[in-house]
Motif scaffolding. Structure first.
Motif, PDB file in Angstrom:
ATOM      1  N   ASP A  50      24.179  17.893   2.250  1.00 46.58           N
ATOM      2  CA  ASP A  50      25.082  16.758   2.057  1.00 46.58           C
ATOM      3  C   ASP A  50      24.546  15.728   1.066  1.00 46.58           C
ATOM      4  O   ASP A  50      25.162  14.695   0.854  1.00 46.58           O
ATOM      5  N   ARG A  51      23.411  16.020   0.464  1.00 47.78           N
ATOM      6  CA  ARG A  51      22.812  15.156  -0.554  1.00 47.78           C
ATOM      7  C   ARG A  51      22.478  13.761  -0.022  1.00 47.78           C
ATOM      8  O   ARG A  51      22.474  12.790  -0.754  1.00 47.78           O
ATOM      9  N   SER A  52      22.185  13.669   1.283  1.00 44.28           N
ATOM     10  CA  SER A  52      21.768  12.392   1.858  1.00 44.28           C
ATOM     11  C   SER A  52      20.295  12.153   1.519  1.00 44.28           C
ATOM     12  O   SER A  52      19.533  13.082   1.251  1.00 44.28           O
ATOM     13  N   VAL A  53      19.887  10.908   1.524  1.00 46.60           N
ATOM     14  CA  VAL A  53      18.516  10.532   1.186  1.00 46.60           C
ATOM     15  C   VAL A  53      17.577  11.001   2.292  1.00 46.60           C
ATOM     16  O   VAL A  53      17.818  10.741   3.473  1.00 46.60           O
ATOM     17  N   THR A  54      16.519  11.689   1.892  1.00 46.59           N
ATOM     18  CA  THR A  54      15.521  12.166   2.847  1.00 46.59           C
ATOM     19  C   THR A  54      14.176  11.475   2.679  1.00 46.59           C
ATOM     20  O   THR A  54      13.353  11.489   3.584  1.00 46.59           O
ATOM     21  N   GLY A  55      13.945  10.879   1.513  1.00 49.27           N
ATOM     22  CA  GLY A  55      12.669  10.228   1.235  1.00 49.27           C
ATOM     23  C   GLY A  55      12.610   9.812  -0.219  1.00 49.27           C
ATOM     24  O   GLY A  55      13.634   9.537  -0.835  1.00 49.27           O
ATOM     25  N   PHE A  56      11.397   9.792  -0.774  1.00 48.09           N
ATOM     26  CA  PHE A  56      11.235   9.421  -2.179  1.00 48.09           C
ATOM     27  C   PHE A  56       9.943   9.998  -2.749  1.00 48.09           C
ATOM     28  O   PHE A  56       9.066  10.436  -2.008  1.00 48.09           O
ATOM     29  N   VAL A  57       9.876   9.983  -4.073  1.00 48.47           N
ATOM     30  CA  VAL A  57       8.688  10.365  -4.823  1.00 48.47           C
ATOM     31  C   VAL A  57       8.410   9.254  -5.819  1.00 48.47           C
ATOM     32  O   VAL A  57       9.336   8.736  -6.459  1.00 48.47           O
ATOM     33  N   LEU A  58       7.149   8.874  -5.944  1.00 47.29           N
ATOM     34  CA  LEU A  58       6.719   7.894  -6.940  1.00 47.29           C
ATOM     35  C   LEU A  58       5.561   8.467  -7.738  1.00 47.29           C
ATOM     36  O   LEU A  58       4.744   9.213  -7.198  1.00 47.29           O
ATOM     37  N   VAL A  59       5.481   8.098  -8.996  1.00 50.34           N
ATOM     38  CA  VAL A  59       4.301   8.349  -9.816  1.00 50.34           C
ATOM     39  C   VAL A  59       3.744   6.969 -10.128  1.00 50.34           C
ATOM     40  O   VAL A  59       4.438   6.118 -10.690  1.00 50.34           O
ATOM     41  N   LEU A  60       2.503   6.749  -9.726  1.00 50.87           N
ATOM     42  CA  LEU A  60       1.928   5.430  -9.952  1.00 50.87           C
ATOM     43  C   LEU A  60       0.523   5.530 -10.499  1.00 50.87           C
ATOM     44  O   LEU A  60      -0.119   6.576 -10.449  1.00 50.87           O
ATOM     45  N   GLU A  61       0.083   4.410 -11.015  1.00 47.30           N
ATOM     46  CA  GLU A  61      -1.264   4.293 -11.560  1.00 47.30           C
ATOM     47  C   GLU A  61      -1.977   3.202 -10.776  1.00 47.30           C
ATOM     48  O   GLU A  61      -1.425   2.116 -10.563  1.00 47.30           O
ATOM     49  N   ALA A  62      -3.184   3.522 -10.323  1.00 49.24           N
ATOM     50  CA  ALA A  62      -3.981   2.577  -9.541  1.00 49.24           C
ATOM     51  C   ALA A  62      -5.458   2.883  -9.789  1.00 49.24           C
ATOM     52  O   ALA A  62      -5.805   3.993 -10.190  1.00 49.24           O
ATOM     53  N   PRO A  63      -6.333   1.917  -9.531  1.00 52.45           N
ATOM     54  CA  PRO A  63      -7.757   2.148  -9.791  1.00 52.45           C
ATOM     55  C   PRO A  63      -8.414   3.130  -8.824  1.00 52.45           C
ATOM     56  O   PRO A  63      -9.463   3.684  -9.138  1.00 52.45           O
ATOM     57  N   SER A  64      -7.811   3.354  -7.641  1.00 50.89           N
ATOM     58  CA  SER A  64      -8.401   4.275  -6.672  1.00 50.89           C
ATOM     59  C   SER A  64      -7.325   4.748  -5.702  1.00 50.89           C
ATOM     60  O   SER A  64      -6.261   4.135  -5.585  1.00 50.89           O
ATOM     61  N   ILE A  65      -7.652   5.810  -4.980  1.00 51.61           N
ATOM     62  CA  ILE A  65      -6.710   6.314  -3.982  1.00 51.61           C
ATOM     63  C   ILE A  65      -6.550   5.308  -2.842  1.00 51.61           C
ATOM     64  O   ILE A  65      -5.474   5.188  -2.251  1.00 51.61           O
ATOM     65  N   GLU A  66      -7.593   4.551  -2.543  1.00 58.23           N
ATOM     66  CA  GLU A  66      -7.497   3.541  -1.488  1.00 58.23           C
ATOM     67  C   GLU A  66      -6.488   2.458  -1.858  1.00 58.23           C
ATOM     68  O   GLU A  66      -5.693   2.027  -1.017  1.00 58.23           O
ATOM     69  N   VAL A  67      -6.495   2.038  -3.116  1.00 56.74           N
ATOM     70  CA  VAL A  67      -5.535   1.035  -3.578  1.00 56.74           C
ATOM     71  C   VAL A  67      -4.125   1.625  -3.550  1.00 56.74           C
ATOM     72  O   VAL A  67      -3.171   0.954  -3.138  1.00 56.74           O
ATOM     73  N   ALA A  68      -3.984   2.878  -3.972  1.00 59.20           N
ATOM     74  CA  ALA A  68      -2.671   3.532  -3.942  1.00 59.20           C
ATOM     75  C   ALA A  68      -2.150   3.643  -2.513  1.00 59.20           C
ATOM     76  O   ALA A  68      -0.977   3.365  -2.242  1.00 59.20           O
ATOM     77  N   ARG A  69      -3.015   4.010  -1.582  1.00 59.78           N
ATOM     78  CA  ARG A  69      -2.597   4.108  -0.175  1.00 59.78           C
ATOM     79  C   ARG A  69      -2.227   2.741   0.392  1.00 59.78           C
ATOM     80  O   ARG A  69      -1.255   2.613   1.142  1.00 59.78           O
ATOM     81  N   ALA A  70      -2.988   1.720   0.046  1.00 63.80           N
ATOM     82  CA  ALA A  70      -2.676   0.362   0.518  1.00 63.80           C
ATOM     83  C   ALA A  70      -1.326  -0.096  -0.017  1.00 63.80           C
ATOM     84  O   ALA A  70      -0.565  -0.772   0.688  1.00 63.80           O
ATOM     85  N   PHE A  71      -1.012   0.274  -1.250  1.00 69.20           N
ATOM     86  CA  PHE A  71       0.289  -0.043  -1.839  1.00 69.20           C
ATOM     87  C   PHE A  71       1.411   0.588  -1.005  1.00 69.20           C
ATOM     88  O   PHE A  71       2.384  -0.076  -0.654  1.00 69.20           O
ATOM     89  N   VAL A  72       1.274   1.854  -0.666  1.00 69.72           N
ATOM     90  CA  VAL A  72       2.297   2.548   0.123  1.00 69.72           C
ATOM     91  C   VAL A  72       2.379   1.933   1.519  1.00 69.72           C
ATOM     92  O   VAL A  72       3.472   1.649   2.022  1.00 69.72           O
ATOM     93  N   GLU A  73       1.241   1.693   2.137  1.00 69.81           N
ATOM     94  CA  GLU A  73       1.214   1.143   3.492  1.00 69.81           C
ATOM     95  C   GLU A  73       1.758  -0.284   3.557  1.00 69.81           C
ATOM     96  O   GLU A  73       2.236  -0.725   4.599  1.00 69.81           O
ATOM     97  N   GLY A  74       1.712  -1.010   2.438  1.00 75.42           N
ATOM     98  CA  GLY A  74       2.231  -2.367   2.397  1.00 75.42           C
ATOM     99  C   GLY A  74       3.713  -2.453   2.100  1.00 75.42           C
ATOM    100  O   GLY A  74       4.294  -3.536   2.119  1.00 75.42           O
ATOM    101  N   SER A  75       4.343  -1.314   1.835  1.00 80.10           N
ATOM    102  CA  SER A  75       5.763  -1.308   1.475  1.00 80.10           C
ATOM    103  C   SER A  75       6.638  -1.658   2.676  1.00 80.10           C
ATOM    104  O   SER A  75       6.250  -1.430   3.830  1.00 80.10           O
ATOM    105  N   PRO A  76       7.821  -2.205   2.425  1.00 77.60           N
ATOM    106  CA  PRO A  76       8.742  -2.507   3.527  1.00 77.60           C
ATOM    107  C   PRO A  76       9.068  -1.293   4.395  1.00 77.60           C
ATOM    108  O   PRO A  76       9.179  -1.418   5.619  1.00 77.60           O
ATOM    109  N   TYR A  77       9.214  -0.122   3.789  1.00 74.92           N
ATOM    110  CA  TYR A  77       9.500   1.084   4.568  1.00 74.92           C
ATOM    111  C   TYR A  77       8.353   1.404   5.527  1.00 74.92           C
ATOM    112  O   TYR A  77       8.568   1.690   6.705  1.00 74.92           O
ATOM    113  N   ALA A  78       7.129   1.383   5.023  1.00 76.16           N
ATOM    114  CA  ALA A  78       5.981   1.695   5.878  1.00 76.16           C
ATOM    115  C   ALA A  78       5.828   0.650   6.972  1.00 76.16           C
ATOM    116  O   ALA A  78       5.564   0.989   8.131  1.00 76.16           O
TER     117      ALA A  78
END
Length: 99
Positions: A50-78
């Motif tokens: 039915d083409r309903s939204v199931t999630g998302f994909v992002l391509v991002l640039e960050a200095p480390s995986i820890e910073v990238a994870r903190a970005f995701v964890e700080g999002s309104p969805y998370a």
């Protein structure tokens, strides 16, 4: 470093996801809350049927995986607990790379 973020939303959180959609878009576009993260690409993933939204994909640039994870964890969805799962993985960007 570049990272690919993939997240799947809990089906039972569809209304909450819809409620937070604009907040999430503002979060990924406003770097004042995450000046060390740049979102290069992003979009929703859809179900085949039915083409309903199931999630998302992002391509991002960050200095480390820890910073990238903190970005995701700080999002309104998370913060609202809409994720069934999310993954942050280092990515070796070969084609279509900016700059």
């Amino acid at each position: 470093m570049f990272f690919v973020v993939s997240a799947t939303h809990k089906a039972e959180m569809a209304q909450e996801r819809l409620r937070l959609q604009e907040s999430f878009a503002a979060y990924i576009h406003d770097s004042t809350h995450h000046p060390d993260v740049t979102v290069h690409h992003g979009g929703q993933t859809l179900s085949e049927g039915d083409r309903s939204v199931t999630g998302f994909v992002l391509v991002l640039e960050a200095p480390s995986i820890e910073v990238a994870r903190a970005f995701v964890e700080g999002s309104p969805y998370a913060q609202a607990g809409t994720f069934a799962e999310s993954h942050v993985r280092p990515w070796n960007w070969l084609t279509g790379r900016p700059g």
